[in-house]
Design a protein around this motif. Structure first.
Motif, mmCIF file in Angstrom:
data_model
loop_
_atom_site.group_PDB
_atom_site.id
_atom_site.type_symbol
_atom_site.label_atom_id
_atom_site.label_comp_id
_atom_site.label_asym_id
_atom_site.label_seq_id
_atom_site.Cartn_x
_atom_site.Cartn_y
_atom_site.Cartn_z
ATOM 1 N N ILE A 1 -1.185 -0.786 -4.251
ATOM 2 C CA ILE A 1 -2.534 -0.269 -4.033
ATOM 3 C C ILE A 1 -2.427 1.139 -3.500
ATOM 4 N N CYS A 2 -3.185 2.052 -4.083
ATOM 5 C CA CYS A 2 -3.171 3.427 -3.603
ATOM 6 C C CYS A 2 -4.579 3.996 -3.594
ATOM 7 N N LEU A 3 -4.915 4.633 -2.506
ATOM 8 C CA LEU A 3 -6.231 5.256 -2.354
ATOM 9 C C LEU A 3 -6.092 6.760 -2.510
ATOM 10 N N GLY A 4 -6.963 7.331 -3.347
ATOM 11 C CA GLY A 4 -6.923 8.779 -3.515
ATOM 12 C C GLY A 4 -7.590 9.187 -4.815
ATOM 13 N N ALA B 1 -10.898 12.616 -2.006
ATOM 14 C CA ALA B 1 -9.800 13.139 -1.196
ATOM 15 C C ALA B 1 -9.381 12.041 -0.234
ATOM 16 N N VAL B 2 -8.180 12.168 0.311
ATOM 17 C CA VAL B 2 -7.697 11.182 1.281
ATOM 18 C C VAL B 2 -8.042 11.707 2.669
ATOM 19 N N PRO B 3 -8.852 10.964 3.439
ATOM 20 C CA PRO B 3 -9.258 11.489 4.744
ATOM 21 C C PRO B 3 -8.099 11.563 5.733
ATOM 22 N N CYS C 1 0.862 -1.196 0.000
ATOM 23 C CA CYS C 1 0.000 0.000 0.000
ATOM 24 C C CYS C 1 0.886 1.229 0.000
ATOM 25 N N ILE C 2 0.684 2.083 -0.986
ATOM 26 C CA ILE C 2 1.541 3.259 -1.134
ATOM 27 C C ILE C 2 0.689 4.524 -1.133
ATOM 28 N N LYS C 3 1.244 5.578 -0.575
ATOM 29 C CA LYS C 3 0.539 6.859 -0.509
ATOM 30 C C LYS C 3 1.293 7.898 -1.316
ATOM 31 N N GLY D 1 -0.700 4.502 11.308
ATOM 32 C CA GLY D 1 -1.855 3.726 11.737
ATOM 33 C C GLY D 1 -2.341 2.695 10.749
ATOM 34 N N ALA D 2 -2.420 3.074 9.471
ATOM 35 C CA ALA D 2 -3.217 2.302 8.521
ATOM 36 C C ALA D 2 -2.784 0.833 8.409
ATOM 37 N N GLY D 3 -1.481 0.567 8.355
ATOM 38 C CA GLY D 3 -1.033 -0.810 8.156
ATOM 39 C C GLY D 3 -1.412 -1.706 9.322
ATOM 40 N N LEU E 1 2.461 -5.313 2.759
ATOM 41 C CA LEU E 1 3.480 -4.369 3.228
ATOM 42 C C LEU E 1 2.940 -2.942 3.221
ATOM 43 N N PHE E 2 3.355 -2.195 4.230
ATOM 44 C CA PHE E 2 2.989 -0.782 4.389
ATOM 45 C C PHE E 2 4.241 -0.023 4.807
ATOM 46 N N GLY E 3 4.159 1.303 4.748
ATOM 47 C CA GLY E 3 5.207 2.120 5.352
ATOM 48 C C GLY E 3 4.974 2.203 6.846
ATOM 49 N N LYS E 4 6.035 2.535 7.582
ATOM 50 C CA LYS E 4 5.914 2.726 9.035
ATOM 51 C C LYS E 4 4.942 3.870 9.324
ATOM 52 N N HIS E 5 5.084 4.958 8.597
ATOM 53 C CA HIS E 5 4.061 6.003 8.609
ATOM 54 C C HIS E 5 4.151 6.775 7.308
ATOM 55 N N SER E 6 3.067 7.475 6.975
ATOM 56 C CA SER E 6 3.104 8.313 5.775
ATOM 57 C C SER E 6 3.769 9.626 6.156
ATOM 58 N N LEU E 7 4.481 10.247 5.200
ATOM 59 C CA LEU E 7 5.252 11.446 5.540
ATOM 60 C C LEU E 7 4.376 12.681 5.690
ATOM 61 N N ASP E 8 3.166 12.655 5.139
ATOM 62 C CA ASP E 8 2.296 13.826 5.315
ATOM 63 C C ASP E 8 1.467 13.693 6.599
ATOM 64 N N ALA E 9 0.684 12.639 6.722
ATOM 65 C CA ALA E 9 -0.160 12.505 7.925
ATOM 66 C C ALA E 9 0.656 12.096 9.147
ATOM 67 N N MET E 10 1.689 11.283 8.948
ATOM 68 C CA MET E 10 2.568 10.831 10.043
ATOM 69 C C MET E 10 1.788 10.195 11.198
ATOM 70 N N THR E 11 0.794 9.401 10.854
ATOM 71 C CA THR E 11 0.002 8.750 11.888
ATOM 72 C C THR E 11 0.587 7.394 12.254
ATOM 73 N N ASP F 1 -8.339 10.466 8.641
ATOM 74 C CA ASP F 1 -8.647 9.400 9.592
ATOM 75 C C ASP F 1 -8.035 8.088 9.076
ATOM 76 N N SER F 2 -6.939 7.649 9.718
ATOM 77 C CA SER F 2 -6.249 6.440 9.247
ATOM 78 C C SER F 2 -7.154 5.208 9.298
ATOM 79 N N LEU F 3 -8.083 5.179 10.260
ATOM 80 C CA LEU F 3 -8.956 4.004 10.357
ATOM 81 C C LEU F 3 -9.918 3.942 9.167
HETATM 82 N N1 AMP Z 1 -4.143 6.769 0.730
HETATM 83 C C1 AMP Z 1 -3.422 5.661 0.909
HETATM 84 N N2 AMP Z 1 -3.329 4.731 -0.083
HETATM 85 C C2 AMP Z 1 -2.600 3.606 0.087
HETATM 86 N N3 AMP Z 1 -1.917 3.321 1.219
HETATM 87 C C3 AMP Z 1 -1.965 4.206 2.227
HETATM 88 C C4 AMP Z 1 -2.721 5.413 2.133
HETATM 89 N N4 AMP Z 1 -2.577 6.079 3.307
HETATM 90 C C5 AMP Z 1 -1.774 5.334 4.086
HETATM 91 N N5 AMP Z 1 -1.402 4.204 3.445
HETATM 92 C C6 AMP Z 1 -0.501 3.147 3.947
HETATM 93 O O1 AMP Z 1 -0.530 3.137 5.364
HETATM 94 C C7 AMP Z 1 0.751 3.476 5.907
HETATM 95 C C8 AMP Z 1 0.576 4.292 7.168
HETATM 96 O O2 AMP Z 1 -0.018 5.524 6.875
HETATM 97 P P1 AMP Z 1 -0.463 6.567 8.001
HETATM 98 O O3 AMP Z 1 -1.406 5.850 8.909
HETATM 99 O O4 AMP Z 1 -1.086 7.690 7.237
HETATM 100 O O5 AMP Z 1 0.804 7.003 8.682
HETATM 101 C C9 AMP Z 1 1.457 4.202 4.769
HETATM 102 O O6 AMP Z 1 2.855 4.129 4.917
HETATM 103 C C10 AMP Z 1 0.946 3.420 3.557
HETATM 104 O O7 AMP Z 1 1.624 2.176 3.435
#
Ligand code: AMP
Ligand code: FAD
Lengths: 250, 327
Positions: free
Chosen positions: A61-64, A90-92, A6-8, A127-129, A115-125, A94-96
């Motif tokens: 996979i990317c949401l947006g 738009a991308v909310p 999952c990529i943002k 959470g999602a993974g 696989l997910f990132g540890k956190h996204s660089l914009d929201a920095m939550t 709310d990570s949930l």
């Molecule tokens: N809009 C998105 N589309 C796809 N993957 C996402 C999206 N937002 C977050 N993720 C995945 O969830 C991880 C954690 O995001 P976040 O909870 O925003 O810090 C990111 O590193 C991505 O792997």
């Protein structure tokens, strides 16, 4: 292995950000966008795992909104086999809500590894993974700085403050990716050409209710301009004096 | 505000500082919103209950003590399940955004179907929910966010809250893990504790970081000596240096490394790339030592010295030692 990543899509963090007129977002005019750093590492990890195993397919996979297709194409040009665009206006914040949409897509995908990132660089939550793992009832390892997989068994490492853990688990599982594990490759010209013909499916995102609202975005107070106090070892006494009397940290 | 459940982190049978921060934040939030009950939940091996007193001292009305032999190491699955099992009636479940809190809090949020507000600098009550401030865009933009839900999961950035005493009579209650840690699917096989009780980068009041300007890995000794002279300092590094294997990746400060905000940050032979600044620009006082007067690090440094770090750092070490000895 069948791996989903999952990529943002996020703006280049070297940009000088301005707050949009609405006061609740950044002004996106003129910004360059790319795959969020840790997510790009995750794509690289997925490609390397399958290259090592000599088999398998990576799905990104990317949401947006529609513009996210450009980063899906980039991941395809790095070597992913197919892309899924979960369309949302738009991308909310709310990570949930995001996690629910991603979980709905990933649920019956037959993936061995998510696989997910540890956190996204914009929201920095961050959470999602982890939330997707909980929603799908899968084992989850967060912030992996090492990941090895043999015969469906994973060995990973994660950094804690001043310590590190080694962990083992069986697939299928969710892993979120930290620094130190892999640097993303640059797409080759051949990769870029091939990506144009790779499948990219689009379907509506099944977002959960977004219960987090952005009230305000603001730039942090600027630091006062820096000051050079001297040159060479001769400047040390003055530094020590300032640390004692002005900054009061010594 | 109704009640708050604060998760108090332990390691090696001791409370971590972030545990006191979480309880302090929970107490302050409860008091600011009408004085609900603060419960602290602490996990650890047998005997961890003896640490409950400190949590009461920092404002916990009740301490839930979950002891299990397996909790000499963390076990995220059973710990998250236990938090979920005890969250009923809590308007806020509050963690520290430490490595462990960042791991547990999204599990708990998904388990409770509650929104997550992560890595917050401040937290306050809002109508039907919680309002926080949270650094976004690698710290370049501060967002104010409100989550509206019966329960909200919040994690506070380490060091954003100062532990404060606000004593309650100790009321401890043992609770059992909601699932068997032995049945968890992810097993911690080993915990490697980094170099002999050294201060953690996120907690140290002074951080001294070295970059490629140190020329070779062995010269990090100079930085370590300076840290030792301060006595309360941890050593960090740039990605250029961690990528070259001079230092472990866990020491990296920046956009893709640790975020630190110490009282004093000393950058030695570091150019000040934007990705490095993302991890340290909120430090209270910044000192830079660099031979290039045009290096971007000087733009954020309160005090800069231009020159050869290999010459300057040993002199600074001696001066810091002398200054501390004079106290
Ligand atoms: N809009 C998105 N589309 C796809 N993957 C996402 C999206 N937002 C977050 N993720 C995945 O969830 C991880 C954690 O995001 P976040 O909870 O925003 O810090 C990111 O590193 C991505 O792997
Ligand atoms: C996606 C991405 C993420 C990144 N994340 C991070 C991150 O999290 N953290 C991070 O640090 N970097 C990160 N970087 C890398 C960052 O862009 C820089 O390359 C890196 O910070 C530079 O490290 P440095 O300052 O040690 O080296 P350099 O930029 O090479 O600077 C060395 C400095 O030392 C000075 N110098 C040389 N000799 C001496 C001497 N004898 N005495 C004193 N000074 C001397 C030079 O003038 C120079 O300013 C990231 C990059 C990317 C693309």
């Amino acid at each position: 292995m069948n791996i989903a990543v999952c990529i943002k899509r996020v703006p280049d963090m070297e940009s000088r950000f301005r707050i949009a007129g609405s006061g609740v977002g950044i002004d996106e005019a003129g910004l360059k966008f790319d795959i969020s750093d840790f997510d790009a590492y995750a794509v690289e990890v997925a490609l390397q795992l399958n290259e090592k195993a000599g088999a398998g397919e990576v799905t990104v996979i990317c949401l947006g909104p529609d513009v996210v297709q450009e980063i899906i194409r980039k991941a395809l040009s790095m070597g992913a086999a197919k892309g899924v665009h979960l369309k949302a206006d738009a991308v909310p914040a709310d990570s949930l809500a995001i996690a629910k949409a991603l979980a709905a897509e990933l649920k019956d995908g037959g993936y061995d590894l998510l696989l997910f990132g540890k956190h996204s660089l914009d929201a920095m939550t961050g959470g999602a993974g982890t939330m997707v793992a909980q929603l799908l009832g899968l084992p989850c390892l967060t912030a992996a700085s090492r990941l090895e997989i043999t015969d469906g068994k994973a060995v990973a490492r994660r950094e804690l403050e001043g310590a590190a853990e080694s962990l083992t688990f069986a697939l299928p599982a969710v892993v979120t990716i930290d620094e130190g594990i892999a640097r993303p490759r640059y797409p080759s010209l051949k990769g870029i050409m091939a990506a144009k013909k790779k499948p990219l499916e689009t379907r509506p995102a099944q977002l959960g209710d977004a219960r987090v609202t952005v009230d305000k975005m603001a730039l942090p107070a600027e630091r006062p301009a820096g000051r050079i106090i001297g040159t060479g070892p001769d400047a040390v006494p003055e530094l020590v004096r300032l640390l004692q009397t002005e900054a009061k940290v010594l | 505000m109704p009640n708050i459940l604060a998760i108090a982190e332990t390691r090696g049978g001791e409370l971590r500082k972030v545990a006191l921060e979480a309880v302090t934040a929970a107490r302050a939030l409860a008091d600011a919103t009408g004085g609900g009950e603060v419960r602290a939940l602490v996990f650890g091996p047998a005997g961890i209950g003896a640490r409950a007193e400190a949590l009461a001292q920092h404002g916990a009305d009740k301490v839930l003590v979950c002891e299990h032999a397996a909790y000499d190491k963390a076990d995220a699955e059973s710990m998250a399940a236990t938090v979920v099992a005890h969250a009923a009636g809590s308007a806020v479940v509050l963690f520290s955004a430490s490595a462990q809190g960042r791991d547990l809090s999204p599990r708990v949020a998904a388990g409770l179907d509650a929104p997550l507000l992560a890595d917050c600098l401040t937290v306050s009550g809002a109508k039907g929910g919680v309002t926080v401030t949270h650094p976004t865009y690698t710290g370049k933009v501060i967002a104010t966010l409100t989550a509206t839900a019966p329960t909200v999961v919040v994690s506070m950035r380490p060091s954003a809250v100062m532990p404060a005493v606000n004593a309650r009579p100790l009321a401890a209650e043992p609770v059992a893990p909601a699932s068997d840690p032995a049945a968890s699917r992810v097993k911690v096989t080993e915990v490697v504790v980094g170099g002999g009780g050294k201060l953690d980068l996120g907690e140290a009041p002074v951080v001294i970081s070295g970059g490629r300007g140190l020329k070779e890995a062995a010269n990090f000794k100079l930085v370590e000596d300076l840290a030792a002279a301060f006595g309360n300092a941890a050593v960090g590094a740039t990605r250029a240096v961690t990528d070259d294997g001079w230092r472990p990746h866990s020491d990296q400060i920046g956009q893709t490394g640790r975020l630190v905000s110490p009282d004093l940050y000393i950058a030695v032979g570091i150019s000040g790339a934007i990705q490095h600044l993302a991890g340290m620009r909120t430090s209270r006082t910044i000192v830079a030592i660099n031979k290039d007067a045009e290096a971007p690090i000087f733009k954020v440094a309160d005090y800069g010295i231009v020159g050869d770090a290999l010459e300057i750092v040993p002199v600074l070490t001696a001066a810091v030692k002398a200054a501390r000895a004079a106290h």
